[in-house]
Design an enzyme around this catalytic site. Structure first.
Site, mmCIF file in Angstrom:
data_model
loop_
_atom_site.group_PDB
_atom_site.id
_atom_site.type_symbol
_atom_site.label_atom_id
_atom_site.label_comp_id
_atom_site.label_asym_id
_atom_site.label_seq_id
_atom_site.Cartn_x
_atom_site.Cartn_y
_atom_site.Cartn_z
ATOM 1 N N THR A 104 1.160 -1.323 -0.146
ATOM 2 C CA THR A 104 -0.188 -0.350 -0.123
ATOM 3 C C THR A 104 0.826 0.730 -0.107
ATOM 4 O O THR A 104 1.796 1.242 1.231
ATOM 5 C CB THR A 104 -0.925 0.070 1.326
ATOM 6 O OG1 THR A 104 -1.374 -1.173 1.064
ATOM 7 C CG2 THR A 104 -1.834 1.356 0.662
ATOM 8 N N LYS A 179 -7.330 1.386 -3.394
ATOM 9 C CA LYS A 179 -7.255 1.472 -2.116
ATOM 10 C C LYS A 179 -7.220 1.476 -0.896
ATOM 11 O O LYS A 179 -7.411 2.130 0.617
ATOM 12 C CB LYS A 179 -5.481 0.512 -1.622
ATOM 13 C CG LYS A 179 -5.146 0.095 -0.882
ATOM 14 C CD LYS A 179 -5.356 -0.390 0.069
ATOM 15 C CE LYS A 179 -4.647 -0.984 1.534
ATOM 16 N NZ LYS A 179 -4.964 -2.208 1.821
ATOM 17 N N LYS A 247 0.503 5.404 8.343
ATOM 18 C CA LYS A 247 1.153 5.735 6.897
ATOM 19 C C LYS A 247 -0.615 6.105 5.672
ATOM 20 O O LYS A 247 -0.085 7.403 4.717
ATOM 21 C CB LYS A 247 1.965 4.791 6.214
ATOM 22 C CG LYS A 247 3.053 5.051 5.413
ATOM 23 C CD LYS A 247 1.614 3.570 4.017
ATOM 24 C CE LYS A 247 2.018 2.057 4.565
ATOM 25 N NZ LYS A 247 0.993 0.839 3.853
HETATM 26 N N1 LIG Z 1 -0.965 -7.052 7.671
HETATM 27 C C1 LIG Z 1 -1.750 -6.541 6.596
HETATM 28 O O1 LIG Z 1 -3.308 -6.972 7.308
HETATM 29 C C2 LIG Z 1 -2.827 -6.066 5.635
HETATM 30 C C3 LIG Z 1 -3.211 -5.953 4.542
HETATM 31 C C4 LIG Z 1 -3.666 -5.098 3.464
HETATM 32 C C5 LIG Z 1 -2.161 -4.572 3.191
HETATM 33 N N2 LIG Z 1 -1.202 -4.625 4.126
HETATM 34 C C6 LIG Z 1 -0.164 -3.596 3.913
HETATM 35 O O2 LIG Z 1 0.610 -4.454 2.684
HETATM 36 C C7 LIG Z 1 2.114 -3.802 2.916
HETATM 37 C C8 LIG Z 1 2.476 -5.339 3.900
HETATM 38 O O3 LIG Z 1 2.391 -5.598 5.208
HETATM 39 P P1 LIG Z 1 2.745 -6.323 6.004
HETATM 40 O O4 LIG Z 1 1.922 -6.671 7.522
HETATM 41 O O5 LIG Z 1 3.446 -7.795 5.727
HETATM 42 O O6 LIG Z 1 4.240 -5.091 6.818
HETATM 43 P P2 LIG Z 1 5.814 -5.962 7.126
HETATM 44 O O7 LIG Z 1 4.729 -7.503 8.373
HETATM 45 O O8 LIG Z 1 5.893 -4.693 8.451
HETATM 46 O O9 LIG Z 1 6.538 -6.399 6.265
HETATM 47 C C9 LIG Z 1 6.638 -5.697 5.279
HETATM 48 C C10 LIG Z 1 8.686 -7.051 5.129
HETATM 49 O O10 LIG Z 1 9.479 -5.663 3.708
HETATM 50 C C11 LIG Z 1 10.526 -6.151 4.275
HETATM 51 N N3 LIG Z 1 10.922 -4.668 3.607
HETATM 52 C C12 LIG Z 1 10.448 -3.310 4.050
HETATM 53 N N4 LIG Z 1 11.817 -3.057 3.491
HETATM 54 C C13 LIG Z 1 12.259 -3.706 2.732
HETATM 55 C C14 LIG Z 1 13.750 -3.043 1.303
HETATM 56 N N5 LIG Z 1 14.018 -1.881 1.189
HETATM 57 N N6 LIG Z 1 14.066 -4.298 1.449
HETATM 58 C C15 LIG Z 1 13.768 -5.941 1.746
HETATM 59 N N7 LIG Z 1 12.830 -6.207 2.670
HETATM 60 C C16 LIG Z 1 11.880 -4.857 3.148
HETATM 61 C C17 LIG Z 1 10.254 -6.779 5.854
HETATM 62 O O11 LIG Z 1 11.747 -6.497 6.385
HETATM 63 P P3 LIG Z 1 11.520 -6.427 7.259
HETATM 64 O O12 LIG Z 1 11.928 -8.307 7.910
HETATM 65 O O13 LIG Z 1 13.632 -6.466 7.856
HETATM 66 O O14 LIG Z 1 10.810 -5.634 8.218
HETATM 67 C C18 LIG Z 1 9.290 -6.638 6.041
HETATM 68 O O15 LIG Z 1 9.348 -7.831 5.974
HETATM 69 C C19 LIG Z 1 1.922 -2.278 3.877
HETATM 70 O O16 LIG Z 1 2.147 -1.855 2.942
HETATM 71 C C20 LIG Z 1 1.120 -3.096 4.859
HETATM 72 O O17 LIG Z 1 0.476 -1.546 4.704
HETATM 73 C C21 LIG Z 1 -0.634 -5.142 5.233
#
Ligand SMILES: NC(=O)c1ccc[n+]([C@@H]2O[C@H](COP(=O)([O-])OP(=O)(O)OC[C@H]3O[C@@H](n4cnc5c(N)ncnc54)[C@H](OP(=O)(O)O)[C@@H]3O)[C@@H](O)[C@H]2O)c1
Length: 297
Positions: A104, A179, A247
């Site tokens: 997102t 979104k 965010k």
């Molecule tokens: N969780 C939900 O329910 C949900 C639902 C819909 C949409 N979203 C959206 O989907 C996205 C991901 O959400 P999430 O919950 O999966 O977040 P998350 O658990 O924080 O996962 C993001 C992953 O991306 C990795 N990352 C970040 N920057 C990076 C980089 N420069 N190079 C390589 N890897 C990198 C992070 O690494 P690290 O392991 O080192 O932190 C982390 O493992 C977000 O934008 C969120 O707003 C989430």
């Protein structure tokens, strides 16, 4: 261009293996694709490697080997880092590669990526998702897609592995705008869900029985069915991080302001979530909004 991304005919890269990306990448592997993975913290790729995925040390290494790369990182700044610069995706992928950002992120960044990638003859989509950690695990995400329609058709088989409700929304940036509409709807709804549960408790009702009634009627929503039970149980684990929701609401507010649209419900939700973050809860799940009601007790 259709059928170019069938399993066995293509090599897929997946960057970002967190709460969402870890499960989404697993579905791609299970569907029979050769899968190359990268994440900032290597540990999060361990299970996937044990199941057959190939770990890459750098974004650029992954980019050179794949004909489609999916990104699912946290914030727009993470997306920028991965796509731009000499070590980024745009510089290091072969002509004709598909790049799909499912993070997102902001509609304006989606447009910048699209324009930069067009110059390199790459096919780009913005394709954020809804449906939460559960939707990612079940492969039942709602996927909202912006970009060229023939690119969408080519990537559709991959989307079908991760989601169920997959809708092409229009030109580049339209997925992210959709979104934002989703997040605006959720923002006010979360306040309503917290207030409904608080009211039921104050009235001496059994909140689970109340949910059994009201989640099936006109008040029904994903948050009421999936997050209210976590509120009642005092389970504030993510799910969807508060830091990510803040965010999203900031991006939505900026975009709405830019279009001259007032969104007072969104503004109120954002101020409440900022308060939670200032109290140290930014890594809780969004259902922890209930703390602002229940912690007073
Ligand atoms: N969780 C939900 O329910 C949900 C639902 C819909 C949409 N979203 C959206 O989907 C996205 C991901 O959400 P999430 O919950 O999966 O977040 P998350 O658990 O924080 O996962 C993001 C992953 O991306 C990795 N990352 C970040 N920057 C990076 C980089 N420069 N190079 C390589 N890897 C990198 C992070 O690494 P690290 O392991 O080192 O932190 C982390 O493992 C977000 O934008 C969120 O707003 C989430």
């Amino acid at each position: 261009m259709e059928d170019v991304l069938a399993p066995k005919a293509s090599v897929i890269g997946f960057i970002g293996l967190g709460v969402m990306g870890g499960s989404m990448a697993k579905h791609i592997l299970d569907a029979g694709y050769e899968l190359h993975i990268y994440n900032r913290t290597r540990e999060k790729g361990k299970d996937l490697v044990e199941q057959g995925a190939i770990w890459e040390e750098k974004v650029a290494d992954l980019a050179r080997k794949c004909n489609c790369v999916i990104t699912m990182v946290g914030f727009p700044r993470d997306v920028e880092e991965i796509y731009f610069g000499s070590q980024g995706l745009i510089e290091n992928t072969k002509h004709g590669t598909f790049l799909v950002d499912m993070t997102t992120s902001s509609p304006s960044l989606a447009l910048r990526i699209y324009e930069a990638a067009e110059r390199k003859k790459l096919h780009v989509l913005d394709a954020p998702v809804s449906g939460g950690d559960k939707g990612a695990r079940d492969g039942s995400l709602s996927i909202m897609v912006g970009g060229k329609e023939d690119t969408f058709k080519a990537v559709l088989p991959l989307f079908q592995v991760m989601g169920k409700n997959i809708v092409y929304q229009g030109r580049a940036g339209s997925g992210q705008h959709t979104k934002m509409a989703n997040q605006i709807a959720i923002a006010s709804n979360m306040i309503g869900v917290c207030e409904a549960i608080s009211y039921a408790l104050k009235a001496g009702l059994d909140p689970e029985k109340v949910l059994a009634s009201i989640s099936q009627g006109a008040a029904g929503s994903w948050s009421l069915s999936n997050l209210a039970p976590r509120m009642i149980a005092g389970n504030f684990d993510p799910g969807f991080y508060i830091k990510h929701f803040i965010k999203d609401m900031k991006i939505a507010l900026e975009a709405a302001d830019g279009m001259g649209l007032d969104t007072p419900g969104l503004e109120m939700a954002l101020s409440m979530y900022k308060k939670l973050a200032s109290l140290g809860h930014e890594n809780d799940g969004t259902q922890a909004l209930f703390r602002l009601y229940s912690d007073k007790e």
